[in-house]
Scaffold this motif. Structure first.
Motif, PDB file in Angstrom:
ATOM      1  N   VAL A  43     -55.994  -1.388  10.238  1.00  0.00           N
ATOM      2  CA  VAL A  43     -54.822  -1.080   9.408  1.00  0.00           C
ATOM      3  C   VAL A  43     -55.048  -1.452   7.949  1.00  0.00           C
ATOM      4  O   VAL A  43     -54.710  -0.686   7.038  1.00  0.00           O
ATOM      5  CB  VAL A  43     -53.555  -1.772   9.958  1.00  0.00           C
ATOM      6  N   VAL A  44     -55.610  -2.601   7.700  1.00  0.00           N
ATOM      7  CA  VAL A  44     -55.780  -3.085   6.334  1.00  0.00           C
ATOM      8  C   VAL A  44     -56.690  -2.153   5.511  1.00  0.00           C
ATOM      9  O   VAL A  44     -56.615  -2.132   4.279  1.00  0.00           O
ATOM     10  CB  VAL A  44     -56.306  -4.543   6.331  1.00  0.00           C
ATOM     11  N   PHE A  45     -57.502  -1.358   6.157  1.00  0.00           N
ATOM     12  CA  PHE A  45     -58.414  -0.456   5.461  1.00  0.00           C
ATOM     13  C   PHE A  45     -57.821   0.949   5.248  1.00  0.00           C
ATOM     14  O   PHE A  45     -58.488   1.827   4.720  1.00  0.00           O
ATOM     15  CB  PHE A  45     -59.739  -0.353   6.219  1.00  0.00           C
TER      16      PHE A  45
ATOM     17  N   LYS B 258     -52.395   3.638   3.297  1.00  0.00           N
ATOM     18  CA  LYS B 258     -50.971   3.291   3.374  1.00  0.00           C
ATOM     19  C   LYS B 258     -50.740   1.772   3.265  1.00  0.00           C
ATOM     20  O   LYS B 258     -49.671   1.340   2.868  1.00  0.00           O
ATOM     21  CB  LYS B 258     -50.411   3.837   4.692  1.00  0.00           C
ATOM     22  N   TYR B 259     -51.740   0.968   3.618  1.00  0.00           N
ATOM     23  CA  TYR B 259     -51.566  -0.488   3.603  1.00  0.00           C
ATOM     24  C   TYR B 259     -51.141  -0.984   2.222  1.00  0.00           C
ATOM     25  O   TYR B 259     -50.280  -1.857   2.111  1.00  0.00           O
ATOM     26  CB  TYR B 259     -52.849  -1.202   4.050  1.00  0.00           C
ATOM     27  N   ALA B 260     -51.717  -0.434   1.173  1.00  0.00           N
ATOM     28  CA  ALA B 260     -51.393  -0.863  -0.186  1.00  0.00           C
ATOM     29  C   ALA B 260     -49.924  -0.607  -0.530  1.00  0.00           C
ATOM     30  O   ALA B 260     -49.352  -1.281  -1.382  1.00  0.00           O
ATOM     31  CB  ALA B 260     -52.293  -0.153  -1.190  1.00  0.00           C
ATOM     32  N   GLU B 261     -49.303   0.355   0.152  1.00  0.00           N
ATOM     33  CA  GLU B 261     -47.912   0.709  -0.114  1.00  0.00           C
ATOM     34  C   GLU B 261     -46.910  -0.156   0.663  1.00  0.00           C
ATOM     35  O   GLU B 261     -45.708  -0.063   0.425  1.00  0.00           O
ATOM     36  CB  GLU B 261     -47.673   2.179   0.237  1.00  0.00           C
TER      37      GLU B 261
ATOM     38  N   ASP C 149     -43.680  -6.504   5.038  1.00  0.00           N
ATOM     39  CA  ASP C 149     -44.487  -5.790   6.029  1.00  0.00           C
ATOM     40  C   ASP C 149     -45.921  -6.309   6.068  1.00  0.00           C
ATOM     41  O   ASP C 149     -46.525  -6.406   7.142  1.00  0.00           O
ATOM     42  CB  ASP C 149     -44.465  -4.283   5.758  1.00  0.00           C
ATOM     43  N   LYS C 150     -46.454  -6.678   4.916  1.00  0.00           N
ATOM     44  CA  LYS C 150     -47.804  -7.260   4.899  1.00  0.00           C
ATOM     45  C   LYS C 150     -47.816  -8.613   5.613  1.00  0.00           C
ATOM     46  O   LYS C 150     -48.766  -8.920   6.331  1.00  0.00           O
ATOM     47  CB  LYS C 150     -48.312  -7.399   3.464  1.00  0.00           C
ATOM     48  N   THR C 151     -46.761  -9.390   5.446  1.00  0.00           N
ATOM     49  CA  THR C 151     -46.653 -10.677   6.141  1.00  0.00           C
ATOM     50  C   THR C 151     -46.568 -10.453   7.649  1.00  0.00           C
ATOM     51  O   THR C 151     -47.243 -11.154   8.424  1.00  0.00           O
ATOM     52  CB  THR C 151     -45.433 -11.466   5.640  1.00  0.00           C
TER      53      THR C 151
ATOM     54  N   ARG D  91     -40.663  -0.514  11.396  1.00  0.00           N
ATOM     55  CA  ARG D  91     -40.222  -0.690  10.006  1.00  0.00           C
ATOM     56  C   ARG D  91     -40.859   0.369   9.111  1.00  0.00           C
ATOM     57  O   ARG D  91     -40.196   0.964   8.266  1.00  0.00           O
ATOM     58  CB  ARG D  91     -40.571  -2.089   9.494  1.00  0.00           C
ATOM     59  N   VAL D  92     -42.159   0.612   9.296  1.00  0.00           N
ATOM     60  CA  VAL D  92     -42.855   1.604   8.479  1.00  0.00           C
ATOM     61  C   VAL D  92     -42.372   3.013   8.832  1.00  0.00           C
ATOM     62  O   VAL D  92     -42.113   3.834   7.950  1.00  0.00           O
ATOM     63  CB  VAL D  92     -44.386   1.477   8.646  1.00  0.00           C
ATOM     64  N   ALA D  93     -42.202   3.284  10.107  1.00  0.00           N
ATOM     65  CA  ALA D  93     -41.801   4.623  10.553  1.00  0.00           C
ATOM     66  C   ALA D  93     -40.379   4.987  10.135  1.00  0.00           C
ATOM     67  O   ALA D  93     -40.067   6.158   9.930  1.00  0.00           O
ATOM     68  CB  ALA D  93     -41.938   4.735  12.073  1.00  0.00           C
TER      69      ALA D  93
END
Length: 161
Positions: free
Chosen positions: A46-48, A51-54, A59-61, A124-126
């Protein structure tokens, strides 16, 4: 019939019982290991993704917590294999089975937590961050019923006569 035979319903020595229980445990662990390893593998990618940067800070936590939970679950569910390898031939199988069983139980609990956190993040993302509490709670209740409720009910029903 000895006390041990009455409790287990089998005519087996402590070592035979440990061998049987080890075989059963390792089959159970294989199922859980496969699931946690696939989930953990996907989490690591996921981190790669672009969308991760957004993702929001929250959500990153959630993602970081989920990865840590997945790593802990993977460790606990692979632990019985290492345990067996390190104590094999030392005449401690009954104790090893008990320890491996505890590791497996911890691993299943951590897998539950990992799946819950993954579901929170995905929903949350969806949904753009809209409240997902009820959906996640419903799934967690389902997991608890399937993984703990029904087995405990069955154990109680079939062992207390």
């Amino acid at each position: 019939m000895t006390d041990q035979e009455r409790r287990t319903g089998r005519d087996e020595t402590e070592e035979e019982r440990a061998d049987r229980m080890w075989s059963e445990l390792i089959q159970e662990v294989r199922v859980a290991q496969t699931g946690v390893q696939i989930l953990f593998g996907f989490l690591l990618t996921v981190v790669f993704q672009q969308k991760y940067a957004e993702l929001s800070g929250t959500d990153k936590t959630i993602y970081i917590v989920t990865v840590i939970l997945g790593a802990a679950a993977t460790g606990a569910l692979i632990g019985p294999v290492s345990l067996h390898r390190l104590v094999s031939g030392r005449r401690v199988k009954p104790q090893a089975v008990r320890t491996a069983s505890r590791l497996t139980s911890a691993g299943l609990f951590l897998l539950l937590a990992t799946m819950t956190a993954s579901l929170v993040l995905i929903l949350r993302v969806a949904t753009g961050g809209s409240p997902v509490t009820w959906a996640v709670a419903a799934v967690v209740v389902w997991y608890l019923v399937c993984w703990y409720g029904l087995p405990l009910w069955s154990r109680h029903r079939h062992t207390t006569r």
